[in-house]
Scaffold this active site. Structure first.
Site, mmCIF file in Angstrom:
data_model
loop_
_atom_site.group_PDB
_atom_site.id
_atom_site.type_symbol
_atom_site.label_atom_id
_atom_site.label_comp_id
_atom_site.label_asym_id
_atom_site.label_seq_id
_atom_site.Cartn_x
_atom_site.Cartn_y
_atom_site.Cartn_z
ATOM 1 N N SER A 1 -9.706 -0.523 7.343
ATOM 2 C CA SER A 1 -9.131 -0.514 5.999
ATOM 3 C C SER A 1 -8.463 -1.817 5.607
ATOM 4 O O SER A 1 -8.239 -2.068 4.417
ATOM 5 C CB SER A 1 -8.105 0.619 5.881
ATOM 6 N N SER B 1 -9.457 1.618 3.186
ATOM 7 C CA SER B 1 -8.682 2.412 2.250
ATOM 8 C C SER B 1 -7.641 1.590 1.488
ATOM 9 O O SER B 1 -7.045 2.066 0.521
ATOM 10 C CB SER B 1 -7.954 3.532 3.004
ATOM 11 N N LYS C 1 0.846 -1.197 0.000
ATOM 12 C CA LYS C 1 0.000 0.000 0.000
ATOM 13 C C LYS C 1 0.878 1.242 0.000
ATOM 14 O O LYS C 1 1.887 1.304 0.710
ATOM 15 C CB LYS C 1 -0.906 -0.035 1.236
#
Length: 607
Positions: free
Chosen positions: A170, A146, A72
């Protein structure tokens, strides 16, 4: 080389010389980005730098030799830009995040940085200048956020595992929306050094994988105290390794926002739990909801504002991100202290409730929306995604998001199991059993979950030992073979269960032991003796937390002691043994094959 390979598949291909490290160059070149999952895909130069380092080592010394993974883009990878979802890179990382460095040292290869809701502020996967990440099952729907890109890259089979983050869900919501596993660790177990914070007090780096066993394998490499991380914590040696109560809580009231498919999916999960032998108890969910509401409706949002303000001007971020963090301007230091006191009170209440159960099961998300629907009403639709996730880190809990069903609308619906802090291994052991029982494909592939671990079997109840079993090796526990009064249902078994011991397997010794009923022992106890003319003796292998093992040893009376015993498969484990003088006056009961069989023939009650 194919998409949808698991870690095990990659390892097998390397071992059989079906692929070479250099094949990763072409593999990564072919990675597409139609779903907006990627912000930066590794260049040939970036790959060669990593591969050259791996090539100098022996593959057998690298547990993740040549395994590609994604990171990420709020986690640093040396030589890659870090954007945190901003249109311009914040910086070029010179150093790997602590956990990335550990994975690369194990042989794993970073193939790219993935898209996210900007500064990890969102649960929908649409809040990015790099585009909304499309759901892996239907591109009209949200991927969840997210950690959107990381989840989709795993679900689509581009990589077998990926790193996300989790502050408010997330690392769980995208797992649920894409039919994969999301391991959200206890805060401080995995280092956050090299992570751009969202809410530093509540951030964790999380793991996505197709299967629980591989998520756990990755976690074992990433774990460990980091002196450079102010919020890193030492893993307690008393942490349980498996569920032991056979009890799961669920909310007494559930909100699905009109999604009948999600409601039906949760009913399926309840039936699955019952079929596995668990007792299901609805609990008052009021305090969980109250704590969840504080994350964005109280001064906790100030922590997000502080983190973002360290990197960019608010004029340079997306309007939705700016709208959210600007709420921080409404709160004072007094409000912040008040919010912490409220958090502590609610958290204590939640922990007291959950202490009576192995875990709490909730829908990972109550529903799923189209990208258009979220864009039309971004705040409300996003808040719905956090209905069953927002409270978890605030309350210092561990969690594991698991696949559940593919609904009639063609979209997955997942469930999450939430437990006390440091119950990560217990959750993983349960998760293996859950996923093995599902018999549904992983991600968008047609692969069914498989594991090298066999489930223990109870011949008396004719079912797998789901509530009291472990399937993963652990360096936090000791394997102890028991042969007599400590067996399940026997008088001294409580000495194991009271110390957090859990049954791992029922098996036999190697065919070189004799079993004696010792004279004058109360309660009746056997003694195990190694002998060349012996036989196989029935035993149970229990896992005992290392920190509690000494307590058990201190209670062992003479002539018994703790030594080592060889099992039928050739393993040596700790076990109850007997000193030679203790066999005097005893009765050789080897022919019965085990202590319980002997007692049954003597009409002696086993408990």
């Amino acid at each position: 080389m194919q998409m949808n390979w698991t870690i095990k598949d990659w390892q097998s291909a390397y071992a059989n010389n079906e692929i070479q490290l250099s094949d990763l160059l072409d593999y990564v070149t072919d990675i597409g980005n139609d779903n907006h999952a990627w912000i930066e895909i590794a260049t040939t130069e970036q790959l060669i730098t990593q591969l050259d380092h791996i090539a100098t080592q022996h593959a057998k010394d690298l547990p993740l030799y040549g395994i590609p993974f994604a990171v990420k883009d709020n986690i640093d990878v040396a030589g890659f830009h870090t954007t945190a979802g901003c249109s311009a890179p914040l910086y070029l990382a010179e150093k790997d995040a602590h956990v990335v460095a550990k994975l690369k040292a194990a042989g794993a290869v970073v193939v790219g940085k993935t898209n996210l809701d900007q500064f990890a502020t969102g649960l929908v996967g649409t809040r990015s200048p790099y585009g909304a990440v499309a759901n892996s099952f239907n591109p009209d729907y949200i991927s969840g956020g997210s950690s959107s890109g990381s989840a989709v890259s795993v679900a689509n089979g581009t990589v077998p595992f990926a790193l996300g983050t989790d502050t408010a869900g997330s690392g769980r919501v995208p797992a649920g929306h894409n039919n994969i596993v999301g391991l959200k660790p206890t805060k401080g177990w995995l280092s956050s050094t090299g992570l751009i914070p969202a809410c530093r007090l509540n951030d964790v780096i999380s793991i996505f994988a197709l299967g629980v066993d591989e998520a756990w394998q990755v976690a074992q490499i990433m774990k460990g105290y980091d002196k450079e991380d102010d919020y890193s914590r030492v893993h307690p040696a008393t942490a349980p390794v498996a569920f032991s109560l056979g009890k799961i809580a669920i909310p007494d009231t559930l909100e699905f926002y009109g999604d009948a498919e999600s409601e039906r999916a949760f009913e399926v999960a309840i039936k699955q739990l019952k079929s596995m032998g668990y007792e299901i108890t609805p609990i008052d969910f009021t305090v969980f909801n109250k704590l969840a509401e504080t994350l964005y409706n109280d001064s906790w949002v100030s922590e997000r504002a502080f983190a973002i303000d360290q990197f960019v001007s608010r004029d340079d971020i997306l309007p939705i991100t700016r709208q959210i963090i600007s709420q921080a301007d409404n709160y004072s230091a007094v409000d912040a202290m008040s919010a912490e006191y409220t958090r502590a009170a609610h958290s204590r209440h939640i922990q007291q409730v959950l202490s009576e159960f192995d875990a709490l099961m909730v829908p990972t998300a109550p529903t799923i929306y189209t990208i258009d629907a979220v864009n039309t009403d971004p705040l409300t639709k996003n808040s719905h995604m956090g209905a069953y996730t927002n409270f978890v880190n605030l309350a210092d809990l561990s969690a594991l998001a698991l696949p559940n069903v593919i609904a009639k609308d063609g979209l997955p619906r997942g469930v999450t199991f939430i437990a006390m802090a440091w119950h990560d291994e217990a959750l993983a052991n349960f998760g293996h059993q859950w996923q093995a029982a599902l018999n549904i494909p992983m991600g968008i592939s047609q692969k069914i979950y498989e594991s090298d671990h066999d489930q223990p079997y109870d011949e008396q109840s004719d079912k797998s030992l789901i509530p009291l079993s472990t399937v993963f090796d652990s360096d936090s526990s000791v394997e102890l073979a028991v042969v007599g009064a400590h067996l399940s249902g026997m008088p001294l078994n409580y000495q194991l269960t009271d110390r957090g011991g859990v049954l791992s397997e029922k098996t036999q010794t190697a065919p070189s032991y004799q079993l004696f009923a010792l004279a004058g022992s109360t309660p009746a106890k056997p003694g195990l003796k190694r002998h060349r003319d012996g036989d196989s003796i029935a035993v149970e292998v229990w896992r005992i937390p290392k920190a509690r093992f000494g307590e058990i040893v201190s209670e062992v009376p003479s002539p018994l002691g703790i030594g080592n015993v060889e099992l039928a498969d050739g393993r040596w484990v700790k076990s109850f043994i007997c000193e030679e003088y203790g066999f005097a006056g005893g009765t050789d009961v080897t022919a019965f094959g085990g202590w319980k069989s002997y007692l049954a023939k003597q009409s002696v009650p086993v408990s």
